[in-house]
Write a protein that holds these residues in place. Structure first.
Motif, PDB file in Angstrom:
ATOM      1  N   LEU A   1       0.840  -1.197   0.000  1.00  0.00           N
ATOM      2  CA  LEU A   1       0.000   0.000   0.000  1.00  0.00           C
ATOM      3  C   LEU A   1       0.875   1.248   0.000  1.00  0.00           C
ATOM      4  N   HIS A   2       0.420   2.265  -0.704  1.00  0.00           N
ATOM      5  CA  HIS A   2       1.237   3.472  -0.806  1.00  0.00           C
ATOM      6  C   HIS A   2       0.369   4.659  -1.198  1.00  0.00           C
ATOM      7  N   GLY A   3       0.103   5.518  -0.204  1.00  0.00           N
ATOM      8  CA  GLY A   3      -0.630   6.764  -0.478  1.00  0.00           C
ATOM      9  C   GLY A   3      -1.850   6.541  -1.342  1.00  0.00           C
ATOM     10  N   LEU A   4      -1.967   7.349  -2.400  1.00  0.00           N
ATOM     11  CA  LEU A   4      -3.083   7.204  -3.331  1.00  0.00           C
ATOM     12  C   LEU A   4      -2.737   6.228  -4.447  1.00  0.00           C
ATOM     13  N   LEU A   5      -1.465   5.839  -4.503  1.00  0.00           N
ATOM     14  CA  LEU A   5      -1.027   5.080  -5.671  1.00  0.00           C
ATOM     15  C   LEU A   5      -1.382   3.607  -5.569  1.00  0.00           C
ATOM     16  N   ARG A   6      -1.409   3.081  -4.362  1.00  0.00           N
ATOM     17  CA  ARG A   6      -1.793   1.687  -4.198  1.00  0.00           C
ATOM     18  C   ARG A   6      -2.711   1.624  -2.997  1.00  0.00           C
ATOM     19  N   VAL A   7      -3.986   1.404  -3.229  1.00  0.00           N
ATOM     20  CA  VAL A   7      -4.991   1.446  -2.170  1.00  0.00           C
ATOM     21  C   VAL A   7      -5.866   0.197  -2.245  1.00  0.00           C
ATOM     22  N   GLN A   8      -6.763   0.053  -1.293  1.00  0.00           N
ATOM     23  CA  GLN A   8      -7.602  -1.149  -1.291  1.00  0.00           C
ATOM     24  C   GLN A   8      -8.994  -0.890  -1.849  1.00  0.00           C
ATOM     25  N   GLU A   9      -9.364   0.384  -1.959  1.00  0.00           N
ATOM     26  CA  GLU A   9     -10.636   0.680  -2.614  1.00  0.00           C
ATOM     27  C   GLU A   9     -10.403   1.873  -3.524  1.00  0.00           C
ATOM     28  N   PHE A  10     -10.748   1.753  -4.765  1.00  0.00           N
ATOM     29  CA  PHE A  10     -10.491   2.843  -5.696  1.00  0.00           C
ATOM     30  C   PHE A  10     -11.511   2.841  -6.823  1.00  0.00           C
ATOM     31  N   THR A  11     -11.571   3.974  -7.493  1.00  0.00           N
ATOM     32  CA  THR A  11     -12.558   4.146  -8.549  1.00  0.00           C
ATOM     33  C   THR A  11     -11.870   4.102  -9.900  1.00  0.00           C
ATOM     34  N   GLN A  12     -12.243   3.108 -10.674  1.00  0.00           N
ATOM     35  CA  GLN A  12     -11.677   2.988 -12.014  1.00  0.00           C
ATOM     36  C   GLN A  12     -12.514   3.791 -12.983  1.00  0.00           C
ATOM     37  N   ASP A  13     -11.852   4.464 -13.907  1.00  0.00           N
ATOM     38  CA  ASP A  13     -12.630   5.112 -14.976  1.00  0.00           C
ATOM     39  C   ASP A  13     -12.700   4.071 -16.093  1.00  0.00           C
ATOM     40  N   ASP A  14     -13.638   3.196 -15.910  1.00  0.00           N
ATOM     41  CA  ASP A  14     -13.679   1.964 -16.672  1.00  0.00           C
ATOM     42  C   ASP A  14     -14.633   2.093 -17.852  1.00  0.00           C
TER      43      ASP A  14
ATOM     44  N   HIS B   1     -23.318 -14.291 -33.105  1.00  0.00           N
ATOM     45  CA  HIS B   1     -21.862 -14.199 -33.214  1.00  0.00           C
ATOM     46  C   HIS B   1     -21.305 -13.685 -31.895  1.00  0.00           C
ATOM     47  N   ASN B   2     -20.062 -14.100 -31.595  1.00  0.00           N
ATOM     48  CA  ASN B   2     -19.409 -13.565 -30.401  1.00  0.00           C
ATOM     49  C   ASN B   2     -19.005 -12.116 -30.633  1.00  0.00           C
ATOM     50  N   VAL B   3     -19.139 -11.321 -29.585  1.00  0.00           N
ATOM     51  CA  VAL B   3     -18.686  -9.929 -29.732  1.00  0.00           C
ATOM     52  C   VAL B   3     -17.213  -9.852 -29.320  1.00  0.00           C
ATOM     53  N   PHE B   4     -16.575  -8.786 -29.748  1.00  0.00           N
ATOM     54  CA  PHE B   4     -15.247  -8.441 -29.232  1.00  0.00           C
ATOM     55  C   PHE B   4     -15.479  -7.507 -28.051  1.00  0.00           C
ATOM     56  N   ILE B   5     -14.800  -7.782 -26.971  1.00  0.00           N
ATOM     57  CA  ILE B   5     -14.868  -6.858 -25.840  1.00  0.00           C
ATOM     58  C   ILE B   5     -13.509  -6.188 -25.663  1.00  0.00           C
ATOM     59  N   VAL B   6     -13.544  -4.867 -25.642  1.00  0.00           N
ATOM     60  CA  VAL B   6     -12.319  -4.122 -25.357  1.00  0.00           C
ATOM     61  C   VAL B   6     -12.514  -3.424 -24.023  1.00  0.00           C
ATOM     62  N   HIS B   7     -11.601  -3.707 -23.136  1.00  0.00           N
ATOM     63  CA  HIS B   7     -11.625  -3.102 -21.816  1.00  0.00           C
ATOM     64  C   HIS B   7     -10.639  -1.945 -21.864  1.00  0.00           C
ATOM     65  N   ARG B   8     -11.064  -0.774 -21.419  1.00  0.00           N
ATOM     66  CA  ARG B   8     -10.102   0.332 -21.442  1.00  0.00           C
ATOM     67  C   ARG B   8     -10.305   1.271 -20.265  1.00  0.00           C
ATOM     68  N   THR B   9      -9.207   1.802 -19.765  1.00  0.00           N
ATOM     69  CA  THR B   9      -9.314   2.876 -18.808  1.00  0.00           C
ATOM     70  C   THR B   9      -8.335   3.950 -19.246  1.00  0.00           C
ATOM     71  N   ILE B  10      -8.651   5.175 -18.901  1.00  0.00           N
ATOM     72  CA  ILE B  10      -7.802   6.285 -19.336  1.00  0.00           C
ATOM     73  C   ILE B  10      -7.021   6.837 -18.159  1.00  0.00           C
ATOM     74  N   LEU B  11      -7.725   7.152 -17.098  1.00  0.00           N
ATOM     75  CA  LEU B  11      -7.029   7.665 -15.918  1.00  0.00           C
ATOM     76  C   LEU B  11      -6.458   6.508 -15.094  1.00  0.00           C
ATOM     77  N   GLY B  12      -6.992   5.335 -15.288  1.00  0.00           N
ATOM     78  CA  GLY B  12      -6.561   4.181 -14.509  1.00  0.00           C
ATOM     79  C   GLY B  12      -7.424   4.064 -13.274  1.00  0.00           C
ATOM     80  N   SER B  13      -6.990   4.685 -12.204  1.00  0.00           N
ATOM     81  CA  SER B  13      -7.875   4.839 -11.062  1.00  0.00           C
ATOM     82  C   SER B  13      -7.845   6.314 -10.690  1.00  0.00           C
ATOM     83  N   ILE B  14      -8.990   6.811 -10.259  1.00  0.00           N
ATOM     84  CA  ILE B  14      -9.071   8.238  -9.921  1.00  0.00           C
ATOM     85  C   ILE B  14      -8.072   8.553  -8.814  1.00  0.00           C
ATOM     86  N   GLU B  15      -7.975   7.629  -7.844  1.00  0.00           N
ATOM     87  CA  GLU B  15      -7.050   7.845  -6.730  1.00  0.00           C
ATOM     88  C   GLU B  15      -5.623   7.989  -7.239  1.00  0.00           C
TER      89      GLU B  15
END
Length: 639
Positions: free
Chosen positions: A369-382, A508-522
RNA sequence: GCCACCGUAGCUCAGAGGUAGAGCAGGGGUUUUGUAAACCUCUGGUCGGGGGUUCGAUUCCCUCCGGUGGCUCCA
């Protein structure tokens, strides 16, 4: 006998066979502000002191080259290890490589190193350097190496040797001998300015089941000035530390009572977050995303379907209610997929882009764990993009451009791109079909090339369910931070049976692309704090204008000015305390408030405010209209 | 989780085997001030929690909690 040496195209000379690169350099003494540290002969790095036996192309490597630094640091790590062995003969050598910002050496010893010991080691290093010992390379057979290091009682080295094949190189300087590929600087006296930085623990080969080692980190340079500059940069980084600034600026805190790795957002931090999130939502709506919201908890069956329950369980928070096991979501994907599957989709519906600022919880090892960079609860811009094969190229390109523009808005102009693909020799450990992987990879490459972006191809770095692009941004100090990712998923569509009905009437199967831009808001806010050093641009500043009175006489006018600004949605405060203006200015500067509107009797008479901009001192008299215009301009341009 | 180090007032830190201080912040006054600290005064702490050693522990030991630096960037 003479041999021909091509000095990397600049010159060709004849030298006696067995001449060393260093001798050639000293002989020619070519124009160079740096003396060489090592050499490159016919492409491979060699010691300057290695006799050259064949003709070929010779290049010199200096400290300015990446490789030069590595050789220099690696040699310094040897000197450090030698000093440690002199002071603490019981210490066993593990490994001591150069790393991106210096070097370390791992030791196995019962003694625990203290900061005092670091000073002693530094002193001993000084002696070794003064002695000007030469680094001597010897190539020996595996058997010879085994008997040598058995004699030296270096069992970690023995373990390494046993895994090596063919002849083995060792480096010796004075009494110190180390298993080493090299190359090294010719003599210990090449090392001039160095510093040991920290001590920490590590495991032999990074394996927690193996021996615990002690690691000493350090760094070295050719001149004292460079070392000083480097230490200054480390100091600078310390001052930018988002944990320190976060506390000072009242943005967030963590409290033991709440639990480790859990962030409490204070009003100013929450404001910053809101601005970022509002901007994020607006931009996503403009780009054709639909915003969704999925529950924070879900029955564990969902996570069995997704597969997370099997391979991610130790990171998931689970609990039981009435015999039903629930999971606090560690990811948003299954929720988005359920929304997709709530009805039958036609090819006409695609692409569908679901976006969510989804708060997830992950049970992390306490030590990471480290400040805002590694936390246990965070918000993904998913976001998850559901599309057909023929749409993936456009979608990827769209995401790539989108990610870039958002990063630029937040002041990150310098980005690094990595394309992670399958390990070509190990294709069966991945989910999905060959042709899908090929198609997906092609679309990622095509997007990168269409945007003329330099990228690094990372062979074998893809996760098992799909290839991806990772983007890192460089901050104001040139440090690299993890940013956007764009990732194909060939696992979940099958597990959840995610399909659409094609023109042909078939599923038909769809393609799923998972993306985040900010990563996590924290984490993103953590990087923003460090990037801007807390000096947020006006559009992001939690408080944009602080109006401050010189005496109590101006309070009414200050309130009137404030009431004029509020309808324009500026974030303002009025400092009407009975304090000297110097104090108010000092505090506002320390709080990094971009605009100070100072109000006294003069301003009231003239219907103006006196503006002082953060770090820019007094800018003089402004009409309220001009102030509003300037602020609006800055918010609009996001500067 | 593992290794090392750390935990004294809201914050930054000093101190020591005989139960604690400073500055800032906070409260109350005086002052009505022109661009980075006006002055006076007061409040504030089971020295992270628990256990042990001791006549006595915040200081020494153990344990728990929390934090910090790290835990292959591969001889």
């Amino acid at each position: 006998m003479k041999i021909k040496i091509d000095l990397n195209g600049t010159k060709e000379i004849d030298v006696e066979k067995g001449t060393t690169a260093l001798e050639i350099f000293t002989h020619l003494n070519p124009q160079s502000n740096r003396k060489p540290i090592a050499a490159r002969f016919n492409g491979s790095l060699i010691d300057l002191s290695l006799p050259i036996e064949d003709e070929g192309i010779l290049q010199y490597v200096t400290f300015d080259d990446e490789e030069g630094k590595f050789v220099y640091w690696h040699s310094t790590s040897h000197v450090m290890a030698q000093a440690v062995k002199r002071l603490f003969p019981d210490a066993k050598l593990a490994i001591g490589p150069a790393i991106s910002d210096g070097f370390y050496y791992d030791f196995y010893t019962k003694k625990t190193f203290s900061p005092d010991d670091m000073k002693k080691i530094e002193k001993e290093m000084k002696k070794i350097i003064k002695e000007g010992q030469s680094f001597e390379r010897t190539v020996i057979s595996k058997d010879e190496a085994i008997s040598l290091f058995t004699e030296e009682k270096e069992n970690f080295k023995l373990e390494l040797i046993n895994e090596l094949e063919g002849d083995i190189s060792i480096y010796k300087n004075a009494e110190f001998v180390d298993l080493c590929r090299g190359p090294h600087v010719p003599r210990t006296s090449y090392i001039s300015a160095y510093k040991l930085l920290s001590i920490s623990g590590s495991y032999w080969r990074g394996d927690e089941k193996r021996e615990s080692l002690q690691r000493i980190y350090g760094v070295s340079f050719e001149t004292k000035e460079e070392l000083k500059k480097h230490l200054h940069k480390l100091q600078e980084a310390k001052e930018r530390d988002h944990r320190k600034l976060g506390k000072e600026l009242g943005l967030f805190s963590t409290m033991g009572e709440a639990g480790p790795g859990l962030i409490l957002w204070h009003p100013k931090g929450a404001t910053l977050r809101r601005i970022i999130e509002d901007y994020w939502k607006d931009e996503h709506l403009k780009k054709g995303y639909e915003l969704v919201i999925t529950p924070h908890i879900a029955k564990s069956g969902l996570w069995r379907t997704s597969g997370h329950y099997d391979y991610y369980l130790e990171n998931m928070f689970t609990f039981k209610i009435n015999n039903n096991e629930y999971v606090i979501k560690p990811m948003n994907c299954p929720g988005h997929i359920l929304i997709y599957k709530s009805k039958i989709h036609s090819y006409r519906d695609l692409p569908i882009r679901y976006a969510e600022l989804g708060t997830v919880a992950r049970n992390e090892l306490s030590g990471v764990l480290h400040g805002l960079l590694r936390v246990q609860e965070f918000t993904q811009d998913d976001a998850h993009i559901f599309c057909m094969e023929e749409q993936i190229e456009d979608e990827i390109l769209g995401v790539l451009r989108f990610a870039r523009s958002i990063m630029n808005t937040f002041g990150f102009q310098n980005l690094n791109y990595e394309l992670s693909v399958r390990d070509p020799d190990n294709k069966d450990k991945y989910a999905g079909f060959d042709k899908d992987w090929e198609k997906a990879e092609a679309s990622l490459v095509k997007a990168l090339e269409a945007e003329k972006l330099d990228y690094k191809r990372m062979e074998g770095e893809a996760v098992f369910y799909g290839p991806k692009i990772d983007i890192q941004m460089y901050d104001a100090l040139g440090r690299k931070w993890q940013g956007p990712t764009i990732q194909f998923d060939f696992n979940l569509p099958g597990r959840f049976d995610v399909t659409y009905v094609g023109k042909d009437g078939n599923q038909h199967n769809v393609f799923i692309v998972h993306r985040t831009i900010l990563g996590s808001i924290e984490r993103f806010i953590g990087t923003l704090i460090e990037h801007y050093k807390g000096d947020f641009p006006v559009w992001l500043s939690p408080v944009q204008v602080r109006i401050m009175t010189i005496t109590d006489k101006s309070i009414d006018y200050a309130e009137r000015v404030n009431n004029t600004l509020i309808p324009h949605h500026f974030r303002t405060e009025v400092d009407k305390r009975n304090e000297k203006i110097d104090l108010k200015v000092r505090e506002a500067e320390k709080e990094r408030i971009p605009y100070m509107a100072i109000i006294g009797e003069r301003e009231e008479k003239e219907n103006t405010v006196s503006i002082r901009e953060r770090h820019r001192k007094n800018r003089g008299s402004f009409s309220i209209v001009d102030l509003i215009e300037e602020l609006n301009e800055k918010c609009k341009k996001k500067t």
